[in-house]
Enzyme design. Sequence first.
Site, PDB file in Angstrom:
ATOM      1  N   HIS A   1       0.743  -0.823   0.132  1.00 28.70           N
ATOM      2  CA  HIS A   1      -0.524  -0.334  -0.601  1.00 28.70           C
ATOM      3  C   HIS A   1       0.746   1.385   0.228  1.00 28.70           C
ATOM      4  O   HIS A   1       1.345   1.449   1.044  1.00 28.70           O
ATOM      5  CB  HIS A   1      -0.969   0.134   1.147  1.00 28.70           C
ATOM      6  CG  HIS A   1      -1.571  -1.381   1.323  1.00 28.70           C
ATOM      7  ND1 HIS A   1      -3.421  -1.399   0.675  1.00 28.70           N
ATOM      8  CD2 HIS A   1      -1.202  -2.305   1.589  1.00 28.70           C
ATOM      9  CE1 HIS A   1      -3.347  -2.439   1.210  1.00 28.70           C
ATOM     10  NE2 HIS A   1      -2.854  -3.465   1.505  1.00 28.70           N
TER      11      HIS A   1
ATOM     12  N   GLU B   1      -7.766 -12.255   6.053  1.00 29.00           N
ATOM     13  CA  GLU B   1      -6.216 -12.172   7.172  1.00 29.00           C
ATOM     14  C   GLU B   1      -6.689 -11.647   8.570  1.00 29.00           C
ATOM     15  O   GLU B   1      -5.778 -12.607   9.053  1.00 29.00           O
ATOM     16  CB  GLU B   1      -6.281 -10.677   6.252  1.00 29.00           C
ATOM     17  CG  GLU B   1      -5.352  -9.549   6.855  1.00 29.00           C
ATOM     18  CD  GLU B   1      -4.946  -8.237   7.206  1.00 29.00           C
ATOM     19  OE1 GLU B   1      -5.651  -7.710   6.347  1.00 29.00           O
ATOM     20  OE2 GLU B   1      -3.466  -7.304   7.431  1.00 29.00           O
TER      21      GLU B   1
ATOM     22  N   ASP C   1       2.260  -3.321   4.375  1.00 26.69           N
ATOM     23  CA  ASP C   1       2.914  -1.335   4.275  1.00 26.69           C
ATOM     24  C   ASP C   1       4.309  -0.975   5.247  1.00 26.69           C
ATOM     25  O   ASP C   1       4.500  -1.402   6.081  1.00 26.69           O
ATOM     26  CB  ASP C   1       2.244  -1.160   5.745  1.00 26.69           C
ATOM     27  CG  ASP C   1       0.436  -1.353   4.948  1.00 26.69           C
ATOM     28  OD1 ASP C   1      -0.289  -0.351   4.842  1.00 26.69           O
ATOM     29  OD2 ASP C   1      -0.250  -2.290   5.649  1.00 26.69           O
TER      30      ASP C   1
HETATM   31  N1  HPA Z   1      -5.353  -5.772   5.436  1.00 31.82           N
HETATM   32  C1  HPA Z   1      -6.550  -4.324   4.883  1.00 31.82           C
HETATM   33  N2  HPA Z   1      -6.383  -2.872   4.177  1.00 31.82           N
HETATM   34  C2  HPA Z   1      -4.707  -2.628   4.117  1.00 31.82           C
HETATM   35  C3  HPA Z   1      -3.808  -3.440   4.782  1.00 31.82           C
HETATM   36  C4  HPA Z   1      -3.972  -4.470   5.002  1.00 31.82           C
HETATM   37  O1  HPA Z   1      -3.054  -5.671   5.688  1.00 31.82           O
HETATM   38  N3  HPA Z   1      -3.078  -2.523   4.137  1.00 31.82           N
HETATM   39  C5  HPA Z   1      -3.152  -1.015   3.957  1.00 31.82           C
HETATM   40  N4  HPA Z   1      -4.657  -1.551   4.504  1.00 31.82           N
HETATM   41 ZN    ZN Z   2      -3.035  -5.383   2.251  1.00 33.53          ZN
END
Ligand code: HPA
Ligand code: ZN
Length: 352
Positions: free
Chosen positions: A19, A200, A279
């Site tokens: 991101h 996730e 990130d």
């Molecule tokens: N998950 C969902 N949205 C996100 C993530 C993530 O790991 N990192 C940045 N936006």
């Molecule tokens: Zn992500």
Amino acid sequence: MTNLSAFIGQLPKAELHVHLEGCLEAELLFELAERNDVALPWRSAAALRAAYQFDDLQSFLALYFQGCQVLRREQDFYQLTRDYLARAHADGVVRAECFLGPQSFTEQGVPIQAVIEGTLRAMADAEREDGISAGLLVSAHRHRSEADAFALLDSVLPWADQLAGFGLGGAEVGNPPEKFTRYFAELHRLGQATTAHAGEEGPADYVRQAVELLGVDRIDHGIRALDDPQLTAELAQAKMPFTVCPISNVKLQGVESLAQHPLPRMLAAGLTVTLNSDDPAYFESSLADNYRQCAQAFDLDAAALAGLAAASLRAAFLSDEQREPHLSELAAQLAAVRAAAPAEQQSGRAGA
Ligand code: HPA
Ligand code: ZN
């Protein structure tokens, strides 16, 4: 590890899950806050870095969206993207497909042109100056409505033929993929490539929904898919790419430690796995750091690492002509390291 560390740094790799907002280093965040006259709750970049302690995805997203407030002008998006691509290039990344979620900025009154043009201009300059190939994946926030996602799509249509595709991110639990079924159908009608974060923190069923209802080309994260052996077998058979982010999963406490990470189980199940940073600024770990730490934790040798890098190049939204030179270079590097060192010196724990 030293030889293997250098091997990892040079290995041609694609980063498919990063991101741009998560590439905002604390120092640049402070520089932009000053330039744009944005008040911050931290006294210094060091104080901000000390706040990088996360309990889960939600607690991370709170800080991440706060950081987004400093990005206001086209030049800001340019600098964020150009700086990340310079670091990625130095890390051996030959192709970067980067998420950016414009809704964070447009809701604050930032014009969509500033967001998209600044990002695409940085990508074009990086390609010309460093030779790294980059693509923009426009990410919709799943905690917002599907109508908001359609409005986002409308706003980026002028750049549709310059985008690599579209993703879905943000707060996962309680916002299942099925909420965006019509939006993804429209993306496919427009011929766009798609990905979605799924599994996730959310259940395996969200991964199934992303595949069956949204028709995604890749699953972002997807680690919880393993909870459903039938689904896992189907996705292994289908060669669905998973963009796994091991250090991210540890930092957001989705897994207890890297040693407990399901990466080896995903590979053993025959899933198509790629490594990614997610990130890097907030998790203080680049793509190569993810490779290095996984090599160490799971005793991966040069061939296994090259296999992960090859999977990333194959799963990238590139033409075969664009992909082939990188796969050839990768094969040449693996052959060179095999010729130079006996196999027992090539594992992740050797010399550790
Ligand atoms: N998950 C969902 N949205 C996100 C993530 C993530 O790991 N990192 C940045 N936006
Ligand atoms: Zn992500």
